[in-house]
Motif scaffolding. Structure first.
Motif, short mmCIF file in Angstrom:
data_model
loop_
_atom_site.label_atom_id
_atom_site.label_comp_id
_atom_site.label_asym_id
_atom_site.label_seq_id
_atom_site.Cartn_x
_atom_site.Cartn_y
_atom_site.Cartn_z
N GLY A 1 -1.50 3.07 9.99
CA GLY A 1 -1.10 1.79 9.42
C GLY A 1 0.27 1.75 8.81
O GLY A 1 0.77 0.70 8.48
N VAL B 1 1.72 5.06 3.10
CA VAL B 1 0.86 4.85 1.95
C VAL B 1 1.14 5.91 0.90
O VAL B 1 1.58 7.01 1.21
CB VAL B 1 -0.66 4.89 2.31
N TRP C 1 -1.64 2.60 -2.51
CA TRP C 1 -0.67 1.54 -2.32
C TRP C 1 -0.14 1.58 -0.90
O TRP C 1 0.14 2.64 -0.36
CB TRP C 1 0.53 1.70 -3.25
N ASP C 2 0.02 0.42 -0.28
CA ASP C 2 0.72 0.29 0.99
C ASP C 2 2.16 -0.02 0.61
O ASP C 2 2.47 -1.12 0.16
CB ASP C 2 0.11 -0.85 1.81
N ARG D 1 4.74 -0.66 2.23
CA ARG D 1 5.39 -1.76 2.96
C ARG D 1 5.19 -3.08 2.22
O ARG D 1 6.01 -3.98 2.33
CB ARG D 1 4.82 -1.90 4.37
N GLN D 2 4.10 -3.21 1.47
CA GLN D 2 3.80 -4.43 0.75
C GLN D 2 4.34 -4.44 -0.67
O GLN D 2 4.34 -5.48 -1.33
CB GLN D 2 2.27 -4.63 0.68
#
Length: 159
Positions: free
Chosen positions: A93, A96, A109-110, A112-113
């Motif tokens: 994905g 992270v 936590w991602d 990218r976000q």
């Protein structure tokens, strides 16, 4: 793969040292949080540093400049247990960051976000809360973690 090492000197100053592949000398030094640091991990061109003490957060830094890019908070209100370990990876994905510590909570936590810039006191300006929080029942403290992808192999970029 770049290596980031967390250290504390004789005067109790916390630092994260960044090492280029194959190098024995630190390419950069990032000053750690005032309460000290517990762990650090590099993902791509960024370093993520878990703070020690009563202000549990993960600071996001640019490896080239050492500048703080933002903060990953464990909760919206900032009230949480001390962090003891951190891992990072990029399984399927994308990038992270996972941190854990006292009380058995595991925060994911991602990145990218997560917004870049701002300050840890403002959720809208550069601080992010976890995309997911897990709890390990009965655990008083989590000392280490490992990341793997769905097929059982190691995640790319784990530390």
């Amino acid at each position: 793969m770049r290596c980031v090492a967390a250290s504390t000197d004789a005067a109790e100053n916390a630092h994260a040292l960044s090492f280029a592949p194959g190098s024995r000398r630190a390419a950069a030094m990032i000053r750690g949080p005032k309460d000290g640091l517990t762990s650090a991990v590099a993902i791509g061109t960024e370093a993520f540093i878990a703070s020690a003490g009563r202000d549990p957060h993960v600071a996001r830094h640019d490896l080239a400049t050492g500048r703080e890019l933002g903060v990953l908070l464990t909760t919206v209100d900032g009230v949480s247990s001390e962090l003891t370990c951190i891992k990072g990876g990029g399984a399927h994905g994308g990038p992270v960051v996972v941190a854990a510590g006292e009380g058995g909570d595991v925060f994911l936590w991602d990145v990218r976000q997560a917004p870049r810039g701002g300050h840890r006191s403002s959720l809208g300006g550069g601080a992010a809360v976890p995309a997911m929080t897990l709890h390990v029942a009965g655990a008083a403290r989590i000392h280490s973690m490992s990341l793997s992808n769905a097929t059982g192999g190691g995640a790319h970029g784990t530390a």
